[in-house]
Each structure stands twice: as C-alpha cells, then as structure tokens.
Write a protein that holds these residues in place. Structure first.
Motif: not given
Length: 469
Positions: A31-37, A196-200, A387-391, A398-404
């Motif tokens: 959960q902490k790192y938002f890994l997709p199922s 991404g989570i670390i950068l946020i 996030g997109q550039s990483m794959g 997801m990272l945008i929704r966390i940041a904004d």
C-alpha cells in the motif's frame, strides 16, 4: 491451442489478480508504494512458474519432475505468451476513443511545456541507451546494437510495447531483446512508483509542491486501493438499450473497427514500401512494424469520424477506459508471468546497466529540467511525466492524483492533452515501433545522431521558449 485452454488461462489470470488485490489490501508495504495488483499478480505467477518454482524442483528432483513447469501447465504458459501482443493493440486503439480531439493550438498552449519535457525524456532514453550500447554493451559484452532502444521500449513504452515488439525482435535476430525489454518494463514500473513516492515526499519537505502537504495523510482505504462507498464514480454511461445491443458489446465492436482501420493502414504502408523505397534500396522497415501504433492512429481517425457523424454520442469514454484497464491488467500479468529470467541472467550486467542508466536519466531530468521547462506547477505536472517515463501512463496518473488530488493545477488536463502530441511517435508510438528495425537497417550511430538532434531540439524549446514564460 484449444478454446478451452485459452478460457482456462483467462480464469487463472483472474484468480491471480484477486490474489494480488488481497495482498495489496492486507499488507501495508504494498500500500505504501501503491504497487498495482497486476504487478503483484504477475510476480506471483512468475514465482510459481517454470522460471522459479520449476527450476527449484528440477534442481532437486531432475528434469522429469512433475512440477518442472511450476504450477501452470505448459499449454497455459503458451496461451499467456500470446496475450500481450493482442492486448496491447486493444489498449492503443482505445487511447483516444470516446474523447474530444482538441485542436493542435489548444493542445500547444495547454500542454506545450509537458510535451517538450516528455519528448526530451523519451528521446534522451534513446540517446543514453545507444551511447551505453556503443561504448560498453556491444564492445565489452557482445550485446546486439539493437539493445540501444531497450530503455525507451521498456521504460517509456512499458510492458505492452515490449511484448508487442516480441515478433519484431525475433525476426531481426535479437530474440533476447523482448525478455530484456519486459524485464526493464518491470523494473521501470516498480522503481517508478517507489521513486515517485520518494520524490513526492522530498517535494513536500523542500516546499517544491504547491498543493500537497503530506502524502502519508491519505485515508487507509485510499492506500488499499478501495474507493469509499459514497465517493464511487460511475463506471460509464449506458448509451444504448441492452435489448438492442449490450453497451459493452458496442464499445468492443467500436474498438474492433479502430483495430481494423489500423490493420488496413499497416498493410497499405507495407505495400507502399514494397513499390517505392523498399524496392529501390532493398530496405524494409514497415514489414517489421507491429500493429498497435497503427491501431492508435485508427482510433484517432475513427473518433474524428464519430465526432462528425455520431449525433447520438454512443461511445462513452468511461466504458472505453474500463475495457482498456481490463486489457492492461491482463497484459501485465501475462507478460511478467512468461518473463524469461534465464535470458536476464545471461545478460545480467548489461541489463542492470540499462536499468540504472534509464532510472538515473529519468530522475535527473525531473529534478533538473522540469522546473526549468514547465513554468507553472512544475512539480505536479512533471511528476506525471516522470511516472509515464518509467513505464506506465497509469503510474503517471496515480502520481498526479497523489500530488494534486483535487485537480487544482490542471495537471491531469495537460497530461491528457500531451498524449496527443506524444503517443503517436514515442512511448509505444511509430518511432518506438520502428526504432529496432531502423537500428537493424542503418546501424546504431545514424539513429543515435538522429535521436540526439531531436532531443536537443525539444530541450531547447522547453528551456528557451516555455521555460521563459
């Protein structure tokens, strides 16, 4: 391969996804790192398959052991191996269906900075990948020069693009390239979400963010990937009466038409090549081009037609997204489940060097270039491109929704518009698909020079045009 086996293979992936979701809900580390199922499910399948569990049983009981293929029968694994190249076509055909195609002027003023930033990252992945290959991987490890395209294919393109290019790699004599690309896509997605989570968190501490205060304050169910009952959005609008045609069936049929248009375009390009430059120079590129980037073009053309003639607005974007999400989850599970660890093990050092180069370039570009190329809300808008550039585009969203989370910076809107000037060429687009044949036909040095010029052009535009605004 019988229909029964295909059906059984689909059921098994469904069970694996349920298991992956249960693990995501129960264990906080995921959960902490938002890994997709789907990533969790893919790793479970990989561990229980021939590459891990099967190898363990062979080691202790010999080749003829009952579980030499792991828990999954060989014909199921064969079925899974065909899924990615089929599903990636569905995903790309759906990219622009059901949404308004804005004018180029509207895209440029809304998403221009992100277009230049995203394009710089993508072409830079080619530049540094080819440079690494020319200076290290080919001379010291004997790796095929086509490996120079693997960072962009695996990171920017993701699992779908990597799997979709498998036949191209095989036809061009670099069969290991597909497994290396899928491996890089896996590293990219996992590290992209984690970094991404670390950068946020770094952005919050250093006052780089304009909206977010602390990502650790997210509700527990948000971390689990569960939407609260009172906040659950509609999964799509029912645009037709089910007694006339099931809405889901209608949308799948529309996707089929988009794919058929793409197939026609591909066959037309192959024919054009055969009577023009292919016949004159004995050079073939379109022959090795996969279907999925042309299916995306087919989707755009079909949507333009729908916008003009469909007065009933029968195609609903949310339903299209549900089909796209279904295809992406099944693609990721099947791609990781059939990943060859043996191939990665045989090229372990080059694989690690490629992965490290891609990660370092993406992180450096975000920290150093995004604030200088995106004039407003650079963190919230740039984190999506990272996030997109990483794959995965989904990781960027997801990272945008966390940041904004409330959309105050219009990052989601700009990110969506950006795809119209991004996906057609890189990130799984036409150049991504053509990059391997181009290296095969012309060699890595001309392709490196071409990519370097394009990268510097987008970099200059971002720094000296958008960055000055």
């Amino acid at each position: 391969m019988s229909a029964e086996i295909v059906g059984f293979s689909i059921i098994l992936i469904g069970i694996l996804l349920l298991l992956g979701k249960w693990i995501r809900v129960k264990f906080s580390i995921f959960q902490k790192y938002f890994l997709p199922s789907s990533i969790i499910a893919g790793f479970i399948a990989l561990l229980l398959g021939p590459e891990v569990l099967g190898k363990i049983f062979i080691l202790f009981q010999g080749e003829e052991t009952f579980l030499s293929d792991g828990l999954f029968p060989e014909n199921v694994l064969d079925s899974w191996s065909t899924f990615p190249s089929l599903l990636i076509t569905v995903i790309f055909a759906s990219l622009f269906l059901g949404k308004r195609i804005p004018s180029l002027k509207e895209i440029w003023f809304t998403a221009g900075p992100q277009v230049s930033f995203g394009q710089t990252i993508a072409w830079g992945q080619y530049v540094f990948g080819l440079l690494l290959t020319l200076l290290v991987l080919t001379p010291f490890f004997g790796l095929n020069p086509m490996a120079g395209a693997l960072i962009e294919i695996g990171f920017e393109g993701g699992h779908g693009t990597s799997a979709g290019l498998e036949e191209t790699f095989v036809e061009l004599g670099f069969a290991d390239g597909a497994d290396l690309a899928i491996g890089l896509a896996t590293v990219g997605v996992v590290s992209g979400v984690v970094i991404g989570i670390i950068l946020i968190n770094w952005g919050v501490r250093k006052n780089k963010t304009n909206i977010l205060t602390d990502p650790n304050d997210l509700p527990e169910n948000k971390l689990r990937g569960i939407i609260e009952q009172g906040e659950r959005p509609s999964a799509g609008k029912i645009t037709t009466s089910p007694e006339s045609i099931e809405p889901l069936a209608l949308h799948i049929a529309v996707l089929g038409v988009a794919i058929l248009i793409g197939k026609g375009l591909l066959e037309g390009l192959i024919f054009l090549e055969s009577i023009t430059w292919g016949a004159w120079t004995d050079t073939e590129i379109m022959t090795y081009l996969p279907l999925f980037p042309l299916a995306m073009v087919g989707g755009v053309l079909l949507q333009l037609f729908i916008n003009k003639f469909d007065t009933f607005r029968l195609v609903d974007r949310q339903i299209i997204l549900r089909v796209q999400g279904f295809a992406l989850d099944f693609l990721i599970v099947s791609a990781i489940a059939t990943l060859s660890l043996t191939v990665i093990g045989n090229h372990l050092v080059p694989f690690l060097l490629l992965a490290l180069t891609g990660i370092v370039w993406n992180v450096a570009a975000f920290i150093l270039l995004a604030p200088r190329m995106i004039p407003n809300n650079w963190f919230e808008r740039g984190i999506g491109d990272f996030g997109q550039s990483m794959g995965m585009t989904a990781a960027g969203l997801m990272l945008i929704r966390i940041a904004d989370s409330k959309g105050e910076t219009k990052s989601l809107e700009a990110f969506g518009y950006k795809q119209l000037m991004f996906e057609p060429m890189v990130g799984g687009g036409l150049f991504t698909a053509a990059s391997v044949p181009l290296i095969y036909q012309f060699g890595p040095i001309p392709v490196f020079i071409f990519c370097l010029v394009i990268m510097l052009g987008w970099l200059g535009l971002g720094l000296f045009y958008f960055g000055k605004k």
